[in-house]
Scaffold this motif. Structure first.
Motif, PDB file in Angstrom:
ATOM      1  N   GLN A  76      -8.110  -3.898   4.927  1.00 47.06           N
ATOM      2  CA  GLN A  76      -7.870  -2.832   3.949  1.00 47.06           C
ATOM      3  C   GLN A  76      -7.338  -1.572   4.634  1.00 47.06           C
ATOM      4  OE1 GLN A  76     -11.884  -2.792   2.186  1.00 47.06           O
ATOM      5  NE2 GLN A  76     -11.014  -3.684   0.338  1.00 47.06           N
ATOM      6  N   THR A 131      -1.976  -1.439   3.434  1.00 40.95           N
ATOM      7  CA  THR A 131      -0.871  -0.749   2.778  1.00 40.95           C
ATOM      8  C   THR A 131      -0.167   0.211   3.742  1.00 40.95           C
ATOM      9  OG1 THR A 131      -2.038  -0.811   0.651  1.00 40.95           O
ATOM     10  CG2 THR A 131      -0.201   0.735   0.844  1.00 40.95           C
ATOM     11  N   ARG A 163      -4.973   1.401   6.117  1.00 40.65           N
ATOM     12  CA  ARG A 163      -3.950   2.255   5.536  1.00 40.65           C
ATOM     13  C   ARG A 163      -3.191   2.951   6.663  1.00 40.65           C
ATOM     14  NH1 ARG A 163      -5.336  -0.495   2.066  1.00 40.65           N
ATOM     15  NH2 ARG A 163      -6.236   0.026   0.025  1.00 40.65           N
ATOM     16  N   TYR A 165      -3.777  -5.198   8.761  1.00 41.87           N
ATOM     17  CA  TYR A 165      -4.371  -6.099   7.781  1.00 41.87           C
ATOM     18  C   TYR A 165      -5.736  -5.612   7.347  1.00 41.87           C
ATOM     19  CZ  TYR A 165      -6.180  -8.035  12.226  1.00 41.87           C
ATOM     20  OH  TYR A 165      -6.740  -8.202  13.475  1.00 41.87           O
ATOM     21  N   ASP A 207       2.545  -5.238  -2.409  1.00 45.46           N
ATOM     22  CA  ASP A 207       1.450  -4.272  -2.330  1.00 45.46           C
ATOM     23  C   ASP A 207       1.250  -3.766  -0.909  1.00 45.46           C
ATOM     24  OD1 ASP A 207       0.885  -4.455  -5.037  1.00 45.46           O
ATOM     25  OD2 ASP A 207      -0.528  -6.118  -4.750  1.00 45.46           O
ATOM     26  N   ASN A 208       1.791  -4.499   0.062  1.00 45.65           N
ATOM     27  CA  ASN A 208       1.607  -4.124   1.464  1.00 45.65           C
ATOM     28  C   ASN A 208       2.548  -3.023   1.937  1.00 45.65           C
ATOM     29  OD1 ASN A 208       1.163  -7.606   1.960  1.00 45.65           O
ATOM     30  ND2 ASN A 208      -0.489  -6.093   2.023  1.00 45.65           N
ATOM     31  N   GLU A 245      -2.979  -9.117   3.752  1.00 45.66           N
ATOM     32  CA  GLU A 245      -4.243  -8.916   3.041  1.00 45.66           C
ATOM     33  C   GLU A 245      -4.090  -7.694   2.135  1.00 45.66           C
ATOM     34  OE1 GLU A 245      -7.206 -11.230   6.126  1.00 45.66           O
ATOM     35  OE2 GLU A 245      -7.256  -9.047   6.123  1.00 45.66           O
ATOM     36  N   GLU A 246      -5.022  -6.751   2.188  1.00 47.43           N
ATOM     37  CA  GLU A 246      -4.939  -5.590   1.289  1.00 47.43           C
ATOM     38  C   GLU A 246      -4.443  -4.332   2.008  1.00 47.43           C
ATOM     39  OE1 GLU A 246      -8.429  -5.069  -1.221  1.00 47.43           O
ATOM     40  OE2 GLU A 246      -9.010  -7.145  -0.769  1.00 47.43           O
ATOM     41  N   CYS A 252     -11.062  -1.224   7.567  1.00 46.98           N
ATOM     42  CA  CYS A 252     -10.788  -0.077   6.691  1.00 46.98           C
ATOM     43  C   CYS A 252     -10.239   1.126   7.460  1.00 46.98           C
ATOM     44  CB  CYS A 252     -12.072   0.325   5.964  1.00 46.98           C
ATOM     45  SG  CYS A 252     -12.690  -0.947   4.834  1.00 46.98           S
TER      46      CYS A 252
END
Length: 357
Positions: free
Chosen positions: A87, A71, A89, A85, A50-51, A68-69, A105
């Motif tokens: 969230q 991407t 992007r 790391y 997912d990364n 983590e989340e 974020c």
């Protein structure tokens, strides 16, 4: 969908997260990388698929880590010892490298680059062709874009925006809803805050501050311990320094673009002086203390304010700018009362000037 990489058994642990080194399953030709990534080449680390997107030519190299989340997608590249790391992007053609961190974020995209020890976090956005490096910090809801550069130990935060060809460096701070654009340079220990705007080729440095809803533009220099605040405007070739303070609705400068022959004129505000109220300081004036200018009000007709500057003995009344003699002549051409009123004020300042000489 045919995968472009797989997770290997080579792992590391970061804060309780197990990351796997990746291995290319096909050739990846990313324009941000000097060499083509061949099938079988090892890349950096991810916590899961997912990364890093299996589409496009995005890639993670060296010992870079994404977990983590966070991407990575598009044609973005993460390399060196960089970490992405939370969230965060990273996408488009963005490049993250060095020891930089992108987290929480934050979003980095376009052709922007983040490197050295720079940190981008919170809800910050870096895009277009912006560059952030050395130990700069961009966080909260701040934005850096266009071809702006932020570096040194500078900090951009809250909801401020850096754009155009702006350069922010050294220990400068931009906060609040402040904006810099065009070719503005903010450096030293300068602080831009509130709803202030700095644009043109303006230079703010030293320990200078620009806040409130003020605007600084043109080729002016604000430095040392000078402060610009309120709804004031400083522009053209103005030079504000020392511990000078520009406040309220004061205007320092000349109307660039309207009176082009005056663009090389210089205004200097220095020493321990406060310019406030509705003062307008123009063309070659030098203000070193409060006695170097005076603001009057036309309370017999228009109600507008007008300004006299001692150093060049000039008057600014609405669109008019000239000598006391010229002002009197113009006022009499408007009306007898206006002429008498302005003549009395001009003579008053002449008397004061003689007394102080």
């Amino acid at each position: 969908m045919k995968k472009k990489y797989k997770l290997t058994k080579e792992t590391i642990e970061i804060n309780g997260h197990i990351l796997h080194r990746i291995k290319a399953l096909r050739e990846i030709n990313n324009v941000k990388v000097n060499d083509v990534i061949k099938k079988g080449d090892l890349g950096g680390y991810v916590e899961s698929e997912d990364n890093l997107s299996q589409d496009g030519d995005c890639w993670i190299l060296d010992d870079a880590k994404v977990y983590e989340e966070a991407t990575i997608y598009g044609n973005a590249i993460v390399l060196g010892n960089a970490k992405v790391y939370g969230q965060a992007r990273v996408y488009g053609n963005a490049k993250i490298y060095g020891f930089s961190h992108i987290y929480e974020c934050a979003k980095v995209y376009g052709d922007s680059e983040i490197f050295d020890y720079a940190k981008v976090y919170g809800y910050a956005k870096i895009f277009y062709s912006a560059i952030v490096y050395r130990k700069a910090k961009i966080h909260d809801g701040a934005k850096v874009y266009d071809k702006a550069k932020v570096y040194g130990d500078s900090e951009i935060f809250e909801k401020s925006e850096i754009s155009g060809f702006s350069k922010i460096y050294n220990n400068a701070r931009i906060s609040g809803h402040a904006r810099t654009f065009n070719q503005a340079c903010i450096y030293g220990n300068a602080h831009i805050f509130g709803y202030a705007k700095v644009l043109g080729r303006a230079n703010i440095f030293g320990n200078a501050t620009v806040g409130g809803s003020s605007q600084v533009y043109g080729n002016c220099n604000i430095y040392e311990n000078a402060s610009i605040d309120g709804h004031s405007e400083v522009y053209d070739n103005s030079d504000i320094h020392g511990v000078a303070r520009i406040n309220d609705k004061a205007k320092i400068g000349y109307y660039a673009g309207w009176y082009t022959k005056y663009l090389k004129q210089k205004i200097e505000i220095c020493g321990d002086v406060l310019i406030d109220g509705n003062a307008e300081i123009r063309e070659n004036a030098i203000i070193k203390d409060r006695a170097d200018y005076a603001v009057f009000k036309n309370n017999w007709s228009s109600g507008r304010y007008f300004t006299w500057t001692k150093s060049n003995d000039m008057w600014k009344v609405g669109c008019f700018y000239g000598t006391g003699k010229q002002l009197i002549e113009k006022a009499y051409s408007d009306s007898e009362e206006s002429g008498r009123r302005y003549e009395a004020i001009v003579k008053y300042t002449e008397t004061l000037n003689k007394q102080n000489t």
